[in-house]
Design a protein around this motif. Structure first.
Motif, short mmCIF file in Angstrom:
data_model
loop_
_atom_site.label_atom_id
_atom_site.label_comp_id
_atom_site.label_asym_id
_atom_site.label_seq_id
_atom_site.Cartn_x
_atom_site.Cartn_y
_atom_site.Cartn_z
N HIS A 44 -2.26 4.74 -5.11
CA HIS A 44 -2.14 4.35 -6.30
C HIS A 44 -3.20 3.94 -7.12
CE1 HIS A 44 2.22 2.63 -5.48
NE2 HIS A 44 2.29 3.91 -5.52
N LEU A 46 -5.26 2.07 -9.63
CA LEU A 46 -5.36 0.74 -10.32
C LEU A 46 -6.35 0.41 -11.43
CD1 LEU A 46 -4.63 -1.65 -7.27
CD2 LEU A 46 -3.20 -0.42 -8.69
N MET A 83 -3.94 -7.39 -6.95
CA MET A 83 -2.88 -6.29 -6.96
C MET A 83 -2.74 -5.86 -5.50
SD MET A 83 -1.24 -5.94 -9.75
CE MET A 83 -0.57 -4.40 -9.93
N GLY A 85 -5.49 -4.46 -3.95
CA GLY A 85 -5.89 -3.26 -4.27
C GLY A 85 -7.49 -3.34 -3.89
N ALA A 145 -4.69 1.49 -4.05
CA ALA A 145 -3.88 0.86 -3.16
C ALA A 145 -3.09 1.90 -2.49
CB ALA A 145 -3.05 -0.20 -3.94
N THR A 150 0.69 -1.89 -3.03
CA THR A 150 0.65 -2.66 -4.15
C THR A 150 1.36 -3.72 -4.33
OG1 THR A 150 -0.20 -0.58 -5.33
CG2 THR A 150 0.33 -2.27 -6.77
N TYR A 152 2.89 -6.75 -6.93
CA TYR A 152 2.89 -6.98 -8.27
C TYR A 152 3.29 -8.58 -8.40
CZ TYR A 152 3.62 -2.06 -8.31
OH TYR A 152 3.32 -0.74 -8.23
#
Length: 358
Positions: A44, A46, A83, A85, A145, A150, A152
């Protein structure tokens, strides 16, 4: 001091970035072209961005350029950590007026590099331009991530534990100290000018020594905050995955309500469990301020606020510097602070809101 006009825009960029070497494999190509080139396979990506305006987010009366650069980077890295990350690249754009010199920008970049160096983050580009009044900073942070890692704001569940890292309110107390000494300085300067109204024969204003003895921790929390990537390492080593997470930039109360709104839940937070450093408590008493209010609403702590399943209680309790301050409830029960006397008070968002007075 070197006038920036002697170098020009491109000469200044080359001067400030000549020693920047990429360290991350995701950075294929950094500064030197129209765009940086990044490669993030199977992750992912970010991305976060922050804008800092002189007179709104920072005051150069008491903030030097090195610490301004350091803090500008850290507040962005903190968003990536929130996050779950790993920050990898930073893009820095700065607008400046004619009062700034090349040496000022060198110090600003030295602070940026010091912050990025702590977390192996590459500065890969940005922009410089002219401002008619003061300084403006815009920073974009890019990171990654792993799929499924990840975190949220919307994952908190009923009975989850609410946790924070570090201590709260110290940055706000540091700001109050700096503002107090700034007011003292300007009052002394005004009296000096009134005493010697003739500018031409006015003696030099004596060197001002602010009263910061024993307050170093509070000043550091305000001027040189640390993004808490180390907390993520602790959680991973303990095999704990947060269900929701946010960094505390605008104040604990505001951030709690963000999680509750996004997760469609309520919360119970216990005043006695909110971690407060002794210097913060002493300074709040000196200013005749409620220390809990400072911790709830002060902001700029850049600690991590997160929730974990109740089954992880023993693991969390074993982590140094992480505190359980409450638990998540059903949405219809509301978001409440439990005072030291056991009374409940609704939590309201009174943290930092830069657009409130706009």
């Amino acid at each position: 001091m070197t006038d920036i006009s002697k170098l020009g825009e491109f000469g200044l960029i080359k001067h400030l970035t000549k020693n920047l070497q990429p360290t991350n494999p995701t950075t294929l190509h950094g500064i030197g072209d129209d765009c940086a080139v990044l490669h993030y396979p199977d992750s992912h990506v970010l991305v976060t961005s922050d804008m800092l305006m002189q007179g709104v987010h920072f005051d150069l009366v008491y903030t030097d350029m090195y610490h301004l650069g350091y803090k500008s980077a850290m507040v962005n890295l903190s968003d990536l950590f929130a996050m779950n990350g790993t920050p990898q690249q930073l893009i820095v754009s700065v607008a400046i007026d004619k009062r700034f010199s090349v040496e000022d920008l060198e110090q600003f970049y030295a602070g940026l590099r010091a912050a990025c160096g702590k977390w192996q983050v590459d500065i890969v580009g940005g922009d410089t331009t002219t401002s008619l009044t003061g300084m403006a900073i815009s920073i974009t942070c890019i990171g990654k991530a792993s799929d499924g890692d990840t975190v949220y704001r919307n994952g908190a569940k009923d009975t989850d534990l609410i946790c924070v890292s570090g201590d709260l309110g110290a940055a706000y107390m540091g700001l109050q100290l700096l503002e107090r000494e700034k007011a003292v300085y300007y009052q002394m300067l005004k009296e000096h000018q009134q005493k010697y109204p003739d500018k031409e024969h006015r003696p030099a204003f004596p060197e001002f020594e602010p009263d910061f003895a024993g307050k170093e921790y509070l000043l550091q929390r305000q001027l040189q905050p640390e993004a808490r990537g180390d907390v993520l390492r602790l959680l991973r080593d303990a095999n704990i995955r947060p269900t929701a997470m946010i960094d505390i930039s605008d104040g604990l109360s505001s951030e709690l309500l963000h999680i509750c709104e996004q997760s469609k839940c309520g919360c119970r937070v216990y005043e006695k469990n909110i971690p407060i450093d002794y210097q913060t408590a002493i300074q709040a008493e000196e200013f005749n301020m409620n220390v809990t209010t400072c911790a709830l609403n002060g902001g700029e702590d850049y600690e991590l606020l997160f929730t974990v399943p109740i089954g992880d209680y023993e693991k969390i309790e074993a982590l140094e510097g992480v505190h359980v301050i409450g638990h998540i409830t059903r949405q219809e029960l509301g978001s409440m602070l439990i005072g030291r006397d056991g009374k409940e008070f609704p939590i309201t968002a009174q943290g930092w809101n830069p657009l409130k007075q706009a």
